[in-house]
Design a protein around this motif. Structure first.
Motif, PDB file in Angstrom:
ATOM      1  N   VAL A  29      16.472  -4.040   4.600  1.00  0.00           N
ATOM      2  CA  VAL A  29      16.514  -5.368   5.226  1.00  0.00           C
ATOM      3  C   VAL A  29      15.094  -5.871   5.496  1.00  0.00           C
ATOM      4  CG1 VAL A  29      17.203  -6.617   7.319  1.00  0.00           C
ATOM      5  CG2 VAL A  29      18.823  -5.106   6.179  1.00  0.00           C
ATOM      6  N   ALA A  30      14.219  -4.993   5.974  1.00  0.00           N
ATOM      7  CA  ALA A  30      12.832  -5.398   6.251  1.00  0.00           C
ATOM      8  C   ALA A  30      12.113  -5.799   4.962  1.00  0.00           C
ATOM      9  CB  ALA A  30      12.089  -4.259   6.938  1.00  0.00           C
ATOM     10  N   THR A  31      12.336  -5.063   3.866  1.00  0.00           N
ATOM     11  CA  THR A  31      11.708  -5.389   2.588  1.00  0.00           C
ATOM     12  C   THR A  31      12.203  -6.732   2.066  1.00  0.00           C
ATOM     13  OG1 THR A  31      11.558  -3.024   2.083  1.00  0.00           O
ATOM     14  CG2 THR A  31      11.275  -4.552   0.244  1.00  0.00           C
ATOM     15  N   ILE A  32      13.482  -6.994   2.188  1.00  0.00           N
ATOM     16  CA  ILE A  32      14.034  -8.276   1.738  1.00  0.00           C
ATOM     17  C   ILE A  32      13.457  -9.419   2.561  1.00  0.00           C
ATOM     18  CG2 ILE A  32      16.159  -9.650   1.610  1.00  0.00           C
ATOM     19  CD1 ILE A  32      17.600  -7.048   0.798  1.00  0.00           C
ATOM     20  N   LEU A  33      13.402  -9.251   3.876  1.00  0.00           N
ATOM     21  CA  LEU A  33      12.820 -10.289   4.730  1.00  0.00           C
ATOM     22  C   LEU A  33      11.349 -10.504   4.397  1.00  0.00           C
ATOM     23  CD1 LEU A  33      14.460  -9.572   8.202  1.00  0.00           C
ATOM     24  CD2 LEU A  33      14.841 -11.537   6.708  1.00  0.00           C
ATOM     25  N   LEU A  34      10.613  -9.438   4.201  1.00  0.00           N
ATOM     26  CA  LEU A  34       9.201  -9.538   3.847  1.00  0.00           C
ATOM     27  C   LEU A  34       9.032 -10.254   2.510  1.00  0.00           C
ATOM     28  CD1 LEU A  34       6.413  -8.619   4.891  1.00  0.00           C
ATOM     29  CD2 LEU A  34       6.675  -6.583   3.494  1.00  0.00           C
ATOM     30  N   TYR A  35       9.889  -9.948   1.550  1.00  0.00           N
ATOM     31  CA  TYR A  35       9.840 -10.576   0.230  1.00  0.00           C
ATOM     32  C   TYR A  35      10.118 -12.077   0.330  1.00  0.00           C
ATOM     33  CZ  TYR A  35      10.756 -11.392  -4.737  1.00  0.00           C
ATOM     34  OH  TYR A  35      10.710 -11.854  -6.020  1.00  0.00           O
ATOM     35  N   VAL A  36      11.109 -12.452   1.137  1.00  0.00           N
ATOM     36  CA  VAL A  36      11.492 -13.856   1.259  1.00  0.00           C
ATOM     37  C   VAL A  36      10.473 -14.660   2.061  1.00  0.00           C
ATOM     38  CG1 VAL A  36      13.249 -15.403   2.218  1.00  0.00           C
ATOM     39  CG2 VAL A  36      13.942 -13.379   0.946  1.00  0.00           C
ATOM     40  N   LEU A  37       9.935 -14.100   3.124  1.00  0.00           N
ATOM     41  CA  LEU A  37       9.112 -14.859   4.056  1.00  0.00           C
ATOM     42  C   LEU A  37       7.612 -14.814   3.775  1.00  0.00           C
ATOM     43  CD1 LEU A  37      10.985 -13.937   7.358  1.00  0.00           C
ATOM     44  CD2 LEU A  37      11.250 -15.993   5.970  1.00  0.00           C
ATOM     45  N   ASN A  38       7.102 -13.782   3.121  1.00  0.00           N
ATOM     46  CA  ASN A  38       5.667 -13.630   2.946  1.00  0.00           C
ATOM     47  C   ASN A  38       5.309 -13.762   1.460  1.00  0.00           C
ATOM     48  OD1 ASN A  38       2.992 -12.818   2.861  1.00  0.00           O
ATOM     49  ND2 ASN A  38       3.273 -11.188   4.360  1.00  0.00           N
ATOM     50  N   ALA A  39       4.542 -14.801   1.110  1.00  0.00           N
ATOM     51  CA  ALA A  39       4.197 -15.066  -0.290  1.00  0.00           C
ATOM     52  C   ALA A  39       3.314 -13.968  -0.875  1.00  0.00           C
ATOM     53  CB  ALA A  39       3.494 -16.418  -0.407  1.00  0.00           C
ATOM     54  N   ILE A  63       6.061  -3.498  -8.167  1.00  0.00           N
ATOM     55  CA  ILE A  63       7.354  -2.815  -8.056  1.00  0.00           C
ATOM     56  C   ILE A  63       8.336  -3.337  -9.102  1.00  0.00           C
ATOM     57  CG2 ILE A  63       9.344  -2.395  -6.552  1.00  0.00           C
ATOM     58  CD1 ILE A  63       7.395  -2.410  -4.196  1.00  0.00           C
ATOM     59  N   LEU A  64       8.519  -4.647  -9.164  1.00  0.00           N
ATOM     60  CA  LEU A  64       9.482  -5.228 -10.101  1.00  0.00           C
ATOM     61  C   LEU A  64       8.897  -5.452 -11.496  1.00  0.00           C
ATOM     62  CD1 LEU A  64      11.146  -7.853  -7.745  1.00  0.00           C
ATOM     63  CD2 LEU A  64      11.947  -5.560  -8.304  1.00  0.00           C
ATOM     64  N   ARG A  65       7.574  -5.369 -11.625  1.00  0.00           N
ATOM     65  CA  ARG A  65       6.863  -5.532 -12.912  1.00  0.00           C
ATOM     66  C   ARG A  65       7.232  -6.853 -13.588  1.00  0.00           C
ATOM     67  NH1 ARG A  65       2.909  -1.829 -12.817  1.00  0.00           N
ATOM     68  NH2 ARG A  65       3.691   0.241 -12.474  1.00  0.00           N
ATOM     69  N   ARG A  66       7.244  -7.948 -12.824  1.00  0.00           N
ATOM     70  CA  ARG A  66       7.606  -9.250 -13.363  1.00  0.00           C
ATOM     71  C   ARG A  66       6.464  -9.907 -14.112  1.00  0.00           C
ATOM     72  NH1 ARG A  66      11.362 -12.634  -9.222  1.00  0.00           N
ATOM     73  NH2 ARG A  66      13.248 -11.453  -9.614  1.00  0.00           N
ATOM     74  N   GLU A  67       5.255  -9.638 -13.752  1.00  0.00           N
ATOM     75  CA  GLU A  67       4.123 -10.259 -14.420  1.00  0.00           C
ATOM     76  C   GLU A  67       3.784  -9.456 -15.671  1.00  0.00           C
ATOM     77  OE1 GLU A  67      -0.520 -10.810 -13.537  1.00  0.00           O
ATOM     78  OE2 GLU A  67       0.819 -11.586 -11.997  1.00  0.00           O
ATOM     79  N   VAL A  68       3.812 -10.123 -16.798  1.00  0.00           N
ATOM     80  CA  VAL A  68       3.512  -9.464 -18.057  1.00  0.00           C
ATOM     81  C   VAL A  68       2.181 -10.012 -18.561  1.00  0.00           C
ATOM     82  CG1 VAL A  68       4.273  -9.097 -20.421  1.00  0.00           C
ATOM     83  CG2 VAL A  68       5.951  -9.212 -18.573  1.00  0.00           C
ATOM     84  N   ALA A  75       3.180 -10.771   0.008  1.00  0.00           N
ATOM     85  CA  ALA A  75       4.015  -9.584  -0.201  1.00  0.00           C
ATOM     86  C   ALA A  75       4.927  -9.778  -1.407  1.00  0.00           C
ATOM     87  CB  ALA A  75       4.839  -9.292   1.051  1.00  0.00           C
ATOM     88  N   ARG A  76       5.457 -10.993  -1.576  1.00  0.00           N
ATOM     89  CA  ARG A  76       6.326 -11.292  -2.720  1.00  0.00           C
ATOM     90  C   ARG A  76       5.561 -11.100  -4.032  1.00  0.00           C
ATOM     91  NH1 ARG A  76       7.262 -16.734  -2.339  1.00  0.00           N
ATOM     92  NH2 ARG A  76       8.349 -16.256  -0.407  1.00  0.00           N
ATOM     93  N   GLU A  77       4.323 -11.587  -4.084  1.00  0.00           N
ATOM     94  CA  GLU A  77       3.503 -11.433  -5.292  1.00  0.00           C
ATOM     95  C   GLU A  77       3.211  -9.961  -5.581  1.00  0.00           C
ATOM     96  OE1 GLU A  77      -0.921 -12.694  -6.845  1.00  0.00           O
ATOM     97  OE2 GLU A  77       0.032 -13.904  -5.302  1.00  0.00           O
ATOM     98  N   TRP A  78       2.880  -9.186  -4.546  1.00  0.00           N
ATOM     99  CA  TRP A  78       2.598  -7.759  -4.728  1.00  0.00           C
ATOM    100  C   TRP A  78       3.836  -7.018  -5.213  1.00  0.00           C
ATOM    101  CZ3 TRP A  78       4.205  -3.037  -2.898  1.00  0.00           C
ATOM    102  CH2 TRP A  78       3.355  -1.961  -3.163  1.00  0.00           C
ATOM    103  N   ILE A  79       4.996  -7.309  -4.628  1.00  0.00           N
ATOM    104  CA  ILE A  79       6.254  -6.651  -5.037  1.00  0.00           C
ATOM    105  C   ILE A  79       6.599  -7.029  -6.480  1.00  0.00           C
ATOM    106  CG2 ILE A  79       8.743  -6.586  -4.625  1.00  0.00           C
ATOM    107  CD1 ILE A  79       8.093  -6.791  -1.614  1.00  0.00           C
ATOM    108  N   ASN A  80       6.408  -8.310  -6.835  1.00  0.00           N
ATOM    109  CA  ASN A  80       6.696  -8.741  -8.213  1.00  0.00           C
ATOM    110  C   ASN A  80       5.828  -8.022  -9.231  1.00  0.00           C
ATOM    111  OD1 ASN A  80       8.756 -10.540  -7.662  1.00  0.00           O
ATOM    112  ND2 ASN A  80       7.399 -12.313  -7.508  1.00  0.00           N
TER     113      ASN A  80
END
Length: 191
Positions: free
Chosen positions: A29-39, A49-54, A41-46
């Motif tokens: 829950v904390a990770t989801i909230l951090l992902y949604v609310l903090n830009a 962790i999620l490897r979205r940037e190619v 943190a969202r960029e770092w996770i993408n």
């Protein structure tokens, strides 16, 4: 009617499992909230962790020589490049797994499941490839205009240039000719 009351203790093992479960839910829950609310943190996770940037460095590439006559085809888990009588099979990480001798210059292909049928367009040679090996090679009468392969490895080739308008030759997965179908007045376009 009498109600029975049980006064049982929770074992240490169950207490640990419940504690771990509650901690996991809180972290998720904390990770989801951090992902949604903090830009940031969202960029770092993408990225990490999620490897979205190619990036170009991350993408697997196969270098092609544009001056050579190359025929490229994809089947099963391979990308194939036919050039100068050599069929190179590359995996999804762009590394060459095997190189096969295929004496065809102008190829037509068909693939099904893990089988690849290769034929010389307007020629007589025909190959069946599976799992990085040439299963068989054959020659037919006439000129091949179309080749098909089934999921079980049965191959059919449509030929023209004989006394018939078209002949359909069918092979099993070992290369043994099963039968021929002669079309005297029509040209077959698919099998």
């Amino acid at each position: 009617m009498k109600i029975l009351k049980f006064k049982g203790k929770i074992s240490l093992k169950n207490k640990i499992l419940i504690g771990v479960g509650i901690s996991a839910v809180i972290i998720i829950v904390a990770t989801i909230l951090l992902y949604v609310l903090n830009a940031n943190a969202r960029e770092w996770i993408n990225i990490y962790i999620l490897r979205r940037e190619v990036r170009e460095d991350d993408v697997a590439t196969i270098k092609l020589d544009v001056d050579k006559n190359q025929s490229i085809y994809a089947f099963d888990r391979y990308i194939t490049i036919l050039c100068n009588g050599k069929l190179s099979l590359y995996n999804s990480y762009a590394s060459k797994e095997v190189e096969l001798d295929i004496s065809i210059s102008n190829a037509i292909y068909d693939a099904s499941n893990n089988y690849l049928a290769i034929a010389e367009k307007n020629g007589q040679k025909l190959y069946l490839v599976s799992d990085g090996k040439v299963l068989w090679e054959n020659k037919v009468e006439g000129n091949i205009i179309k080749v098909n392969v089934s999921r079980s490895g049965m191959v059919s080739a449509i030929t023209t240039g004989t006394s018939y308008k078209s002949i359909i030759v069918t092979f099993d997965k070992t290369g043994k000719e099963l039968f021929k179908t002669y079309r005297a007045s029509t040209i077959a376009v698919d099998v």
